[in-house]
Design a protein around this motif. Structure first.
Motif, PDB file in Angstrom:
ATOM      1  N   GLY A   1       8.041  -1.879  19.693  1.00  0.00           N
ATOM      2  CA  GLY A   1       8.302  -2.536  18.426  1.00  0.00           C
ATOM      3  C   GLY A   1       7.898  -3.995  18.522  1.00  0.00           C
ATOM      4  N   TYR A   2       7.496  -4.555  17.399  1.00  0.00           N
ATOM      5  CA  TYR A   2       7.076  -5.952  17.332  1.00  0.00           C
ATOM      6  C   TYR A   2       7.803  -6.604  16.163  1.00  0.00           C
ATOM      7  CZ  TYR A   2       3.372  -4.263  20.341  1.00  0.00           C
ATOM      8  OH  TYR A   2       2.689  -3.694  21.390  1.00  0.00           O
ATOM      9  N   TRP A   3       8.084  -7.881  16.268  1.00  0.00           N
ATOM     10  CA  TRP A   3       8.842  -8.563  15.221  1.00  0.00           C
ATOM     11  C   TRP A   3       8.134  -9.834  14.766  1.00  0.00           C
ATOM     12  CZ3 TRP A   3      10.922 -13.475  15.202  1.00  0.00           C
ATOM     13  CH2 TRP A   3      10.852 -14.168  16.412  1.00  0.00           C
ATOM     14  N   THR A   4       8.456 -10.222  13.544  1.00  0.00           N
ATOM     15  CA  THR A   4       8.003 -11.503  13.020  1.00  0.00           C
ATOM     16  C   THR A   4       8.945 -11.951  11.910  1.00  0.00           C
ATOM     17  OG1 THR A   4       6.071 -12.774  12.286  1.00  0.00           O
ATOM     18  CG2 THR A   4       6.434 -10.648  11.206  1.00  0.00           C
ATOM     19  N   SER A   5       8.994 -13.236  11.705  1.00  0.00           N
ATOM     20  CA  SER A   5       9.709 -13.804  10.574  1.00  0.00           C
ATOM     21  C   SER A   5       8.682 -14.156   9.506  1.00  0.00           C
ATOM     22  CB  SER A   5      10.465 -15.063  10.989  1.00  0.00           C
ATOM     23  OG  SER A   5      11.004 -15.705   9.848  1.00  0.00           O
ATOM     24  N   LEU A   6       8.972 -13.790   8.288  1.00  0.00           N
ATOM     25  CA  LEU A   6       8.099 -14.143   7.162  1.00  0.00           C
ATOM     26  C   LEU A   6       8.683 -15.294   6.352  1.00  0.00           C
ATOM     27  CD1 LEU A   6       7.108 -10.553   5.985  1.00  0.00           C
ATOM     28  CD2 LEU A   6       5.864 -12.096   7.503  1.00  0.00           C
ATOM     29  N   ARG A   7       9.801 -15.852   6.824  1.00  0.00           N
ATOM     30  CA  ARG A   7      10.476 -16.934   6.122  1.00  0.00           C
ATOM     31  C   ARG A   7       9.503 -18.075   5.860  1.00  0.00           C
ATOM     32  NH1 ARG A   7      12.965 -21.411   8.020  1.00  0.00           N
ATOM     33  NH2 ARG A   7      12.747 -20.691  10.163  1.00  0.00           N
ATOM     34  N   GLY A   8       9.423 -18.487   4.607  1.00  0.00           N
ATOM     35  CA  GLY A   8       8.583 -19.616   4.229  1.00  0.00           C
ATOM     36  C   GLY A   8       7.114 -19.295   4.032  1.00  0.00           C
ATOM     37  N   LYS A   9       6.737 -18.023   4.172  1.00  0.00           N
ATOM     38  CA  LYS A   9       5.326 -17.659   3.957  1.00  0.00           C
ATOM     39  C   LYS A   9       4.977 -17.865   2.480  1.00  0.00           C
ATOM     40  CE  LYS A   9       4.155 -16.143   8.050  1.00  0.00           C
ATOM     41  NZ  LYS A   9       3.205 -16.834   8.874  1.00  0.00           N
ATOM     42  N   PRO A  10       3.716 -18.124   2.194  1.00  0.00           N
ATOM     43  CA  PRO A  10       3.327 -18.423   0.809  1.00  0.00           C
ATOM     44  C   PRO A  10       3.342 -17.192  -0.094  1.00  0.00           C
ATOM     45  CG  PRO A  10       1.392 -18.338   2.208  1.00  0.00           C
ATOM     46  CD  PRO A  10       2.579 -18.202   3.124  1.00  0.00           C
ATOM     47  N   LYS A  11       3.501 -17.465  -1.370  1.00  0.00           N
ATOM     48  CA  LYS A  11       3.350 -16.419  -2.377  1.00  0.00           C
ATOM     49  C   LYS A  11       1.906 -15.934  -2.322  1.00  0.00           C
ATOM     50  CE  LYS A  11       4.021 -15.608  -7.269  1.00  0.00           C
ATOM     51  NZ  LYS A  11       5.278 -15.119  -7.749  1.00  0.00           N
ATOM     52  N   THR A  12       1.698 -14.677  -2.667  1.00  0.00           N
ATOM     53  CA  THR A  12       0.357 -14.111  -2.609  1.00  0.00           C
ATOM     54  C   THR A  12      -0.095 -13.645  -3.988  1.00  0.00           C
ATOM     55  OG1 THR A  12      -1.029 -12.418  -1.560  1.00  0.00           O
ATOM     56  CG2 THR A  12       1.257 -11.831  -2.008  1.00  0.00           C
ATOM     57  N   GLN A  13      -1.391 -13.555  -4.160  1.00  0.00           N
ATOM     58  CA  GLN A  13      -1.951 -13.015  -5.392  1.00  0.00           C
ATOM     59  C   GLN A  13      -2.111 -11.494  -5.313  1.00  0.00           C
ATOM     60  OE1 GLN A  13      -2.407 -14.963  -8.118  1.00  0.00           O
ATOM     61  NE2 GLN A  13      -1.483 -16.532  -6.841  1.00  0.00           N
ATOM     62  N   ASN A  14      -1.878 -10.932  -4.129  1.00  0.00           N
ATOM     63  CA  ASN A  14      -1.980  -9.478  -3.974  1.00  0.00           C
ATOM     64  C   ASN A  14      -0.997  -8.791  -4.916  1.00  0.00           C
ATOM     65  OD1 ASN A  14      -3.449 -10.515  -1.868  1.00  0.00           O
ATOM     66  ND2 ASN A  14      -2.638  -9.101  -0.335  1.00  0.00           N
ATOM     67  N   THR A  15      -1.337  -7.587  -5.332  1.00  0.00           N
ATOM     68  CA  THR A  15      -0.475  -6.882  -6.287  1.00  0.00           C
ATOM     69  C   THR A  15       0.261  -5.689  -5.687  1.00  0.00           C
ATOM     70  OG1 THR A  15      -2.367  -5.568  -7.012  1.00  0.00           O
ATOM     71  CG2 THR A  15      -1.863  -7.570  -8.272  1.00  0.00           C
TER      72      THR A  15
END
Length: 164
Positions: A119-133
């Protein structure tokens, strides 16, 4: 097969958390992209007692790794839920890689039970908003293995007021 992978990733998380010395809890409803919570008991080593961590748990048997990263396509709702930075309890994403063939998921003998892959982990806290839908491909460094020592380090950091 999807349910089997989900159950296997739950077992991976339970094994790591148990050996690390923490307890697990599950929210009754997953509205905020939280599948599990990790809780430490009582006083910790830092100013924050009984630190907690919440996580979104994913699993896959697809080939999504290269020499440096795990590249996981995360549903946009999960990405948006996990990137917010104003939670009382920190949140991370954990992706468990599982072999394609269920018979390869574990091996056992009289002296060991070996759960296969990692298993691998990451924090996405503070990542930018995306234009992906629909989804966002999240790059998780392969050095971020979700191990007993990694979980203990994350929890110790939280007890010191450090967000993952």
């Amino acid at each position: 097969m999807k349910k089997k992978k989900e159950q296997f990733s739950n077992i991976y998380l339970q094994a790591v958390t148990t050996v690390a010395g923490y307890s697990l809890y599950t929210p009754s409803v997953d509205d905020d992209s939280v599948d599990w919570g990790v809780a430490a008991k009582g006083g910790g080593i830092g100013p924050i007692s009984a630190p907690r961590l919440e996580l979104q748990l994913k699993s896959t048997s697809r080939d999504i790794q290269d020499n440096h990263f795990i590249r996981y396509p995360l549903n946009l709702k999960n990405y948006d839920d996990l990137r917010m930075d104003n939670f009382a309890i920190p949140r991370i994403l954990v992706v468990v890689l599982i072999p394609e063939i269920p018979e390869d998921w574990l091996t056992q003998s009289e002296t060991e039970l070996c759960i296969r892959n990692c298993g691998y982990w990451t924090s996405l806290r503070g990542k930018p908003k995306t234009q992906n839908t629909n989804a966002v491909t999240v790059a998780i460094p392969r050095t971020n293995q979700f191990t007993v020592l990694a979980l203990q380090s994350i929890m110790e950091g939280i007890s010191q007021g450090v967000q993952p």
